[in-house]
Design a protein around this motif. Sequence first.
Motif, mmCIF file in Angstrom:
data_model
loop_
_atom_site.group_PDB
_atom_site.id
_atom_site.type_symbol
_atom_site.label_atom_id
_atom_site.label_comp_id
_atom_site.label_asym_id
_atom_site.label_seq_id
_atom_site.Cartn_x
_atom_site.Cartn_y
_atom_site.Cartn_z
ATOM 1 N N VAL A 1 9.637 -5.814 -10.671
ATOM 2 C CA VAL A 1 9.079 -4.320 -10.831
ATOM 3 C C VAL A 1 9.810 -3.772 -9.492
ATOM 4 O O VAL A 1 9.729 -4.032 -8.266
ATOM 5 N N ASP A 2 10.387 -2.422 -9.931
ATOM 6 C CA ASP A 2 11.143 -1.728 -8.917
ATOM 7 C C ASP A 2 10.041 -0.607 -8.474
ATOM 8 O O ASP A 2 9.205 -0.217 -9.062
ATOM 9 N N TYR A 3 9.883 -0.502 -6.779
ATOM 10 C CA TYR A 3 9.156 0.517 -6.395
ATOM 11 C C TYR A 3 10.040 1.088 -5.102
ATOM 12 O O TYR A 3 10.829 0.634 -4.538
ATOM 13 N N LEU A 4 9.300 2.266 -4.796
ATOM 14 C CA LEU A 4 9.473 2.829 -3.562
ATOM 15 C C LEU A 4 8.784 2.608 -2.523
ATOM 16 O O LEU A 4 7.800 3.064 -2.427
ATOM 17 N N PRO A 5 9.120 1.927 -1.423
ATOM 18 C CA PRO A 5 8.346 1.720 -0.350
ATOM 19 C C PRO A 5 7.837 2.547 0.496
ATOM 20 O O PRO A 5 8.791 3.659 0.607
ATOM 21 N N ILE A 6 6.983 2.627 1.019
ATOM 22 C CA ILE A 6 6.514 3.845 2.031
ATOM 23 C C ILE A 6 7.394 3.952 3.141
ATOM 24 O O ILE A 6 7.365 5.097 3.587
ATOM 25 N N SER A 7 8.089 2.941 3.553
ATOM 26 C CA SER A 7 9.039 3.004 4.653
ATOM 27 C C SER A 7 10.024 4.233 4.383
ATOM 28 O O SER A 7 10.605 4.680 5.459
ATOM 29 N N GLY B 1 11.877 9.112 6.331
ATOM 30 C CA GLY B 1 13.351 9.760 6.149
ATOM 31 C C GLY B 1 13.327 10.712 5.052
ATOM 32 O O GLY B 1 14.014 11.742 5.341
ATOM 33 N N LEU B 2 12.865 10.566 4.149
ATOM 34 C CA LEU B 2 12.757 11.601 2.750
ATOM 35 C C LEU B 2 12.246 12.683 3.249
ATOM 36 O O LEU B 2 12.618 13.960 2.779
ATOM 37 N N PRO C 1 0.914 -1.182 -0.093
ATOM 38 C CA PRO C 1 -0.016 -0.042 0.110
ATOM 39 C C PRO C 1 0.830 1.292 0.055
ATOM 40 O O PRO C 1 1.883 1.232 0.643
ATOM 41 N N GLY C 2 0.351 2.450 -0.785
ATOM 42 C CA GLY C 2 1.156 3.549 -0.950
ATOM 43 C C GLY C 2 2.457 3.529 -1.534
ATOM 44 O O GLY C 2 2.995 4.615 -1.662
#
Lengths: 313, 145, 328
Positions: free
Chosen positions: C289-295, C299-300, C241-242
């Motif tokens: 599939v590459d993705y940016l996890p919500i975790s 930090g960002l 999710p997200g």
Amino acid sequence: MGDGMYAGESALEAHGLGMRYRRGWVLKDCSFRLPAGRICGLVGPNGAGKTTLLSIMAHVLEPTEGRLSVFGAAPGSVDSGRTSFLAQDKPLFRRFTVAEILRLGQELNPGWDQRAAEDIVRAGNVPFDAKVGSLSGGQRTRVALALALGKHPDLLLLDEPMSDLDPVARQELMGALLAEAAEHGTTVLMSTHVLAELENVCDYLVVLSGGGVRLAGDVDELLSVHTMVTGTKDGEGLPVSLAHHPLVESRISGRQFTALIRPDSPATGPWETDSPSMEELLLAYLRSPDAPSLITPTAQVQDQAYNTRTVAA
Amino acid sequence: MVVVIVEFRINRRSGVPAFQQIVQQTKQALRLGVLVPGDRLPTAKDVAEVSAVNPNTTLKAYRELEREGLVEPRPGQGTFVRRTLARPSASTDSPLYGQLVAWVSRAAEAGLEQEDVVALVASAMEKQYTAGTETAVTTTRSTGG
Amino acid sequence: MSSLTSTPTTTRSTAPGTTGTGRLPQLPQPFKGMTWLVWRQHRAAFWTVLGASALAVAFIVFQRSQLHTAGYDSTSTGLRLMPILLGVFLGAPLFAGDLENGTAKLVVTQSASRTRWLTTKLALTALVVVVSTVALSVGFGWWWNLYDESTSAEWTSGATFNNTGPVPAALALFSVFGGVAIGVVLRRTLVAMAVTLGFTVVVQIAWSHFLAHFLLSLASVATITTNKGVPFQHVMPTLPPGAHQVNWSTPPYITGDGKLLGWSTCNEAQTEQAHDLCMKKADVVGWSVDYLPISQMNGLQWFSASILLALTAAVTVLLFFWGRKRLA
């Protein structure tokens, strides 16, 4: 309180003060001294740099060059004492009530005298709950003066303080101001171009013109070193025998001449001599920008005697 | 001690310096007996507040009066009248005054205008007193105290 | 002229005012000294900001507690306007007003230093800005959790990233302090507001570019791989999710020996049979599939907020060392 020739502590000392704005120099090489406890008039034509000079003294502006000391310290420093500055447009927060303006004085000034400030406001029947924006010019000036006097300043700087007042308010506020000076030994420097306002009020004068100091010193001393000469015209100009006295201004009308001179020796001759009034003296200097400037010994800062004409006291 | 608060009337347009006006008005009050020894003169602050006169000017006038021996400063209390200038021969019921009234009425009968009378009196006074301003002060001082 | 009155006189000719008998009642004193002055001068603006924020938070909390998502998008747009509004109406006039009508002269000639004046004004303004933006950020973040579950709004979108966590406060502070500096330079309220409007809009646009083109490249990429083959319908594996899928041009297929193949693989196959055969021939075993996890979001957000806060600090230093001289 100061004495006639009393030099004493300096309230103000300006050493070669200069101020340049984008449009050019407004003050240049201003050096003079104001002894403590004096009530000094700062006179000059519009644009002579009076407001700039007062703003530097009030630590509102930084001079481009030169140095100024207030009671021996830099303006705005703790040692320079309390300075109150009443700017020409009497800026006040328009949405504040009169009471809130006094509260401002109380909150920002240790040693604030609320009673003294309230008395000045009350004497003018200015309601404490009125918004500043709803006050008349005179009432506004009164509130601004209450704010300036409530902190019992050592040095009070006033820029055209009475310009928007009716004669009654003018007399009352000048009275309140001078009473404060009498009670606390306050040094006052006020600029004006209403010369009549200065009579009986000032005991010291500084005349600014073209960005420089033209005349500075004790009023009695300045008046005593000048002589007003009136006589019958002889030939084309002034009598030749008057020529060796330094001349400030001369006017010739019909057969008569009038001259303001600064005699080195008694100016005796076939004419009448009289000492000038303060207004005559000021007008003569303001009308003749080329007359030699005069800074009396009590108005000189150290090392100034070398480059300025001095008079024997 | 009776403390009478008096008020100076400073005329800004008279051409006479405020300092001299204060000296003259005080002397006049002393002559008329309005001020008597022990009275306190208004403080420089009072004069400043009421008449908008520089406090240094008032103090200078008081120093002049002190120099003439008429008043004395008492530290912390103010300036007090030391002696009066009122003299019996200068009051309006003295014989000198009666003679003057008689002379003035003769002058009026002779057709003199008010200005003529004033000029005559001034001229006579000048003849009598001109050289003696300083002397007069010294005299009053020696008789005073 | 030379007469002297012997009547005892009062020193004042005017009667005491009817309005001013006795001492003034003491006003309530929640603040003292310079704080009192600054709060009194700007209380209308401060209360407006705090009140409007409180209303918005109340609305968000109500919608969230009712599990509604209505108004989410317009609220998100409104929040993104907030740094602009705060910069223009709070930041720009903060000193420009005093410099324009001369009250700066009044304040700097009292006994408090101009450093104190500058500090107090900036601190109180910052406090109001932070309180209101943090409250909104927390409320909106809470709402976003719900919205996210139901509509899978990506955390990398500006509407989410810039409106939650520490970012809104940092964006608003930078916009407001920038507005303050513009006001000190221009010394005219209206001009300063207009220029600040331009400045804050540029900040918003630049920030969106920064987020999309630079910030996300700093995130470490997670990869989801499958070994169930790639069906003709191209049903991709479900991301957490997200999560934000990084780049559509990345090769999405993985072969038996770990090679990645691009979208064009077997594009020409017109039928399911031909497609499956082609995939098999290419040894495609599944998706990669590459993705940016919500975790990574938190930090960002803190990293980017600290960049904004550093810029704000730079503006503040400028105000203290250079602007202070102009405060009169």
